[in-house]
Design a protein around this motif. Structure first.
Motif, mmCIF file in Angstrom:
data_model
loop_
_atom_site.group_PDB
_atom_site.id
_atom_site.type_symbol
_atom_site.label_atom_id
_atom_site.label_comp_id
_atom_site.label_asym_id
_atom_site.label_seq_id
_atom_site.Cartn_x
_atom_site.Cartn_y
_atom_site.Cartn_z
ATOM 1 N N TRP A 33 0.831 -1.193 0.000
ATOM 2 C CA TRP A 33 0.000 0.000 0.000
ATOM 3 C C TRP A 33 0.874 1.255 0.000
ATOM 4 N N GLU A 34 0.523 2.235 -0.807
ATOM 5 C CA GLU A 34 1.213 3.520 -0.894
ATOM 6 C C GLU A 34 0.319 4.599 -0.294
ATOM 7 N N ASN A 35 0.882 5.427 0.582
ATOM 8 C CA ASN A 35 0.131 6.501 1.225
ATOM 9 C C ASN A 35 0.210 7.754 0.354
ATOM 10 N N LEU A 36 -0.968 8.239 -0.115
ATOM 11 C CA LEU A 36 -1.009 9.419 -0.980
ATOM 12 C C LEU A 36 -1.539 10.661 -0.258
ATOM 13 N N GLY A 37 -1.722 10.552 1.059
ATOM 14 C CA GLY A 37 -2.084 11.724 1.843
ATOM 15 C C GLY A 37 -3.496 12.212 1.630
ATOM 16 N N GLY A 38 -3.746 13.419 2.106
ATOM 17 C CA GLY A 38 -5.065 14.031 1.998
ATOM 18 C C GLY A 38 -5.952 13.672 3.167
ATOM 19 N N ILE A 39 -6.956 14.479 3.395
ATOM 20 C CA ILE A 39 -7.991 14.174 4.372
ATOM 21 C C ILE A 39 -9.293 14.029 3.585
ATOM 22 N N ILE A 40 -9.732 12.776 3.387
ATOM 23 C CA ILE A 40 -10.928 12.538 2.593
ATOM 24 C C ILE A 40 -12.031 11.979 3.483
ATOM 25 N N THR A 41 -13.258 12.369 3.190
ATOM 26 C CA THR A 41 -14.400 11.983 4.019
ATOM 27 C C THR A 41 -15.367 11.072 3.280
ATOM 28 N N SER A 42 -14.881 10.412 2.239
ATOM 29 C CA SER A 42 -15.695 9.455 1.486
ATOM 30 C C SER A 42 -14.780 8.421 0.867
ATOM 31 N N ALA A 43 -15.396 7.436 0.271
ATOM 32 C CA ALA A 43 -14.618 6.517 -0.564
ATOM 33 C C ALA A 43 -14.073 7.289 -1.759
ATOM 34 N N PRO A 44 -12.917 6.908 -2.258
ATOM 35 C CA PRO A 44 -12.398 7.558 -3.469
ATOM 36 C C PRO A 44 -13.050 6.990 -4.720
ATOM 37 N N GLU A 45 -12.777 7.625 -5.828
ATOM 38 C CA GLU A 45 -13.161 7.131 -7.155
ATOM 39 C C GLU A 45 -11.959 7.304 -8.058
ATOM 40 N N ALA A 46 -11.773 6.383 -8.995
ATOM 41 C CA ALA A 46 -10.611 6.452 -9.884
ATOM 42 C C ALA A 46 -11.031 6.134 -11.316
ATOM 43 N N VAL A 47 -10.386 6.795 -12.263
ATOM 44 C CA VAL A 47 -10.670 6.565 -13.668
ATOM 45 C C VAL A 47 -9.406 6.854 -14.471
ATOM 46 N N SER A 48 -9.248 6.199 -15.611
ATOM 47 C CA SER A 48 -8.098 6.435 -16.482
ATOM 48 C C SER A 48 -8.583 6.737 -17.893
ATOM 49 N N TRP A 49 -8.000 7.781 -18.521
ATOM 50 C CA TRP A 49 -8.373 8.093 -19.896
ATOM 51 C C TRP A 49 -7.201 7.910 -20.869
#
Length: 407
Positions: free
Chosen positions: A279-295
């Motif tokens: 696992w890599e730590n990318l920081g930030g303070i997030i209050t939900s699940a993330p979403e990811a997409v690639s174009w």
């Protein structure tokens, strides 16, 4: 006779007639200029590979740009003079450009660009124009469609070919549910077992291949896949997740998985075709699940809700991760994202009134948030299987799966 007053002395009997004509032609020209500016802004990202192609023949970028702008202008000028299918209209407009602007081809041939390559470039520009005339991402959405079922989480969706959709959700017994559209009809729900404690995430990196992820009973990352013939068992990939996972794929047999950790930081784990990373730590303070997409190859865009319920955005450009970007808004769910094509992003979330929120990146700038109707009780899921096609799913007030689309 004044060219703006072909009726000659008629203007003498209608005070201000010539001025009316001038105003009319001015407004017509402004409308044409605005249409050109709108189309040029939309298709500019798609023209970048064409600049690169001409650069191989040492065509200066300013020359390429001028030629592309002329082709766009001519395509718009004669768009109503052609008919038939898209391919037929492209061919007809190509003939018009070639007939009325032969200098364009002479210039490119002077740089020793092969005639076949010139034809391909011009037709590509024309096709981009025709596909984007009148396209307004925020309009022309279908109404919500109910697909039934008793889902106990937000949905996930993947697509492994044109007009194919595979939708997943958690069932009443915490099992994985699967429903698919084969281009003609929707299947019944398929029960794939499991003990999920989050919404699932799904992705396809190849034909008839689907990878599904979810959080397990011990807050670990679970993984299950379809190889074209059968479903695997659940694989335990470890970790301590405090949200649903998200997954993106920028290449064959490549998977990038994201989740929120116990410290509310964004964490990243990837499959490189041989093994899983730590696992890599990318920081930030997030209050939900993330979403990811690639174009595009080696490109990932990640979204999440921030501490003030705003939309946050972070991306990987192939060399490094950006800082978090604040895109505003008031989100009451985790976001969903789709990529219609290179450098085009469509982002969705639930709003304060349970409506569907929509924001898009057109290759140059972010739109404002658009409020689409609906009463959704989960985060949405989104996918694009065509250049201007977007499908969005969410759970409804009766725990049913809802679906709407554009394109």
């Amino acid at each position: 006779m004044n060219r703006l007053d072909p009726y000659g002395a008629f203007s003498a009997y209608v005070p201000g007639f010539t001025e009316m004509l001038i105003d009319y032609y001015d407004r017509e020209q402004r409308a044409r200029d605005q249409e050109f500016d709108d189309i040029w802004r939309i298709i500019r990202p798609a023209l970048q590979p064409l600049y690169a192609t001409l650069g191989q023949y040492y065509v200066p970028r300013n020359v390429s740009r001028y030629i592309f702008r002329v082709v766009v202008q001519m395509a718009l000028q004669h768009k109503n003079d052609v008919s038939g299918s898209l391919d037929q209209r492209v061919q007809q407009l190509f003939h018009i450009v070639k007939t009325q602007s032969p200098w364009l081809f002479v210039v490119l041939q002077a740089y020793r660009v092969p005639e076949k390559e010139v034809g391909h470039l011009v037709k590509t520009v024309i096709r981009e124009v025709l596909e984007n005339i009148g396209y307004q991402p925020e309009q022309d959405w279908s109404k919500w469609e109910s697909l039934g079922g008793g889902v106990s989480s937000g949905p996930a969706v993947a697509s492994w070919k044109e007009n194919r959709l595979d939708v997943f959700a958690r069932g009443a017994e915490h099992e994985l549910l699967h429903k698919w559209w084969d281009g003609v009809r929707w299947s019944d729900w398929e029960h794939l077992a499991g003990a999920l404690t989050s919404s699932p995430a799904a992705i396809s990196w190849g034909e008839n291949r689907i990878d599904v992820f979810a959080r397990g009973a011990e807050h670990e990352l679970l993984h299950k896949w379809w190889d074209g013939a059968r479903w695997s068992d659940w694989e335990n990939l470890g970790g301590i997740l405090t949200s649903s996972p998200a997954v993106a794929s920028w290449g064959e047999n490549r998977l990038d998985v994201f989740a929120r950790g116990e410290d509310r930081y964004l964490y990243h784990k990837w499959w490189d075709g041989v093994r899983w990373s730590d696992w890599e730590n990318l920081g930030g303070i997030i209050t939900s699940a993330p979403e990811a997409v690639s174009w595009g190859e080696n490109r990932i865009d990640v979204f999440a809700r921030g501490a003030k319920r705003e939309l946050l955005h972070k991306w990987w450009d192939g060399a490094r991760w950006s800082d978090w970007e604040d895109l505003g808004g008031v989100l009451t769910s985790s976001p969903a994202a789709a990529a219609r094509r290179a450098n085009r992003l469509d982002v969705f979330a639930r709003g304060a009134n349970h409506e569907l929120l929509y924001k898009y990146w057109d290759g140059q700038q972010w739109s404002d948030f658009v409020h689409l109707d609906g009463r959704i009780t989960s985060e949405p899921a989104a996918i694009s299987w065509g250049r201007n096609r977007i499908d969005v799913f969410a759970r409804g007030e009766r725990h049913e799966l809802l679906h709407r689309w554009k394109g």
